[in-house]
Design an enzyme around this catalytic site. Sequence first.
Site, short mmCIF file in Angstrom:
data_model
loop_
_atom_site.label_atom_id
_atom_site.label_comp_id
_atom_site.label_asym_id
_atom_site.label_seq_id
_atom_site.Cartn_x
_atom_site.Cartn_y
_atom_site.Cartn_z
N PRO A 37 1.06 -1.00 0.10
CG PRO A 37 -0.79 -1.49 1.64
CD PRO A 37 0.28 -2.15 0.99
CE LYS A 38 2.64 7.40 -3.94
NZ LYS A 38 2.46 8.05 -2.36
CD1 TRP A 39 2.19 2.66 3.78
CD2 TRP A 39 0.76 3.57 4.88
NE1 TRP A 39 1.86 1.50 4.16
CE2 TRP A 39 0.46 1.38 4.95
CE3 TRP A 39 -1.15 3.89 5.76
CZ2 TRP A 39 0.05 1.14 5.79
CZ3 TRP A 39 -1.54 2.63 6.67
CH2 TRP A 39 -0.94 1.24 6.58
CG ASP A 190 -1.75 8.76 -2.12
OD1 ASP A 190 -2.49 9.28 -2.14
OD2 ASP A 190 -0.31 9.32 -1.47
#
Length: 366
Positions: A37-39, A190
Site C-alpha cells: 500500500p502507498k501510505w 494513496d
Amino acid sequence: MAAMKVPFPLPLEPMLAKAAPAIPPADTVAGGLLYEPKWDGFRCIVLKDGDEVELASRGKKPLTRYFPEVVDQVRAALPARCALDAELVVRRGEPGAQRLDWEALAQRIHPAASRVAKLALETPAEVVAFDLLSVADEPWLQRGFSERRAELERLFAGVPRGHGIHLTRVTRDHQVAQDWFSRFEGAGLDGILAKPLAAAYAPGKRTLVKIKHKRTAEAVLVGYRVHTSGRGVGSLLLGLYGADGRLFNVGGIAAFTAARRVELIEELQPWVLRDADGTVAQAATDRSRFSSTKDVSFVPLRPERVVEVSFDQLEGWRFRHAVQFLRWRPDRDPRSCSIDQIDRAAAYDLGEVLTDAEVVRDDRRA
C-alpha cells in the site's frame, strides 16, 4: 543527525517512485515485483543509535522535535541500532472505522513546544515501516529488496504490539494488489507501490513505481489570487455546491506557465465582481489554520465559469494534493457542479490495513 553512528553517509535521500497509470504485472521486471500500500503521510528515515533517535524528512529536515511520542515509541520498540525507511501517519475515527488524517498530521508541524506536546497527546502519530537500511554496524543498502524485506520481517518479529510501530503488508499477487488499490482508499491510502525484488536501495533514484487514484470533476471558478511576482494569476480558486445549495471553496489550481498566468488576468476580467462604480469588489479571503501568516486575499469572480479538473482525493471538503486544469466547460451549468458528483471511496477500516508481521507473510504467499 550527522553525529549518529550509522553505517552509511548522512543525510540519506530516500528512494523515490515514478508514476504509472496502472499496476504493472509482477513479471515486468527481472526478479519480479512486490506490491505494498502507498501510505499518505510524511516520508521519514528513522534512525536509532542506543537512546538517540532521529526522524529525518524527505527534504532532509529533522522531524524529531515535532513527534516526541514517536521518538519514545522507536526508543522502546526497535533494536538498539537500526535505520528504517518509513512513513509517519495519524489516524482518526472510532475503532473499526478509522482512516488516515492528513490535516491532523500537517498540524503537528508547529513552532511552539507547548503546542507540540499537546498535539502529541491529542493526535499521536505512528510509524509504518517498509524498508531496511541498516542493523547494528551492517548496511543493507546494496542488498536486493527481497533480502531487505525478509530481514525487516525478522526484525519486526521481535517488536512488541501496541507501540505504534507497524510493518506494512505486502503481496506478490497482482490481483491482491488490485483489490488493495480499490479497498484501501476508503481508509485514506494513496494507491499502490510496486518494488523490484532484486533491486538495491537507490537513494534519490526513482526506481519504484507508484499508482495513484485519479479522478475528474467539474468545479465552479470563484476567484483568483495574483501571483507572488505581481504579474498574472497565481492560482484559480474552485467551488462546489453542497446539498444545502451553498457554494463552498474546495481548493485551487496553480500549475500555469508565466505567459498563461498573464493571459488569464485578461481572460477573466468579464467575470470579476465589481462595485457599482466599476471598481473591483473588496477582495475576499480564503483563510485556514494552515495559512494564518500568508496573504490569502483573492479577486472574487461571478460563479459562472465551469472548469474540468483532475484530482486524486477529496478529503473533507477540499481537494487533496495537486489539482490539474483539464479544460473549460462552457457547456456545463455552474449549478450542476455539486459535491455529489465526486466519487468517494467506500469507507474501510485503517486497522485492517495496519496488520502485524504474521499476516504480512500470509499476504506474500497469496
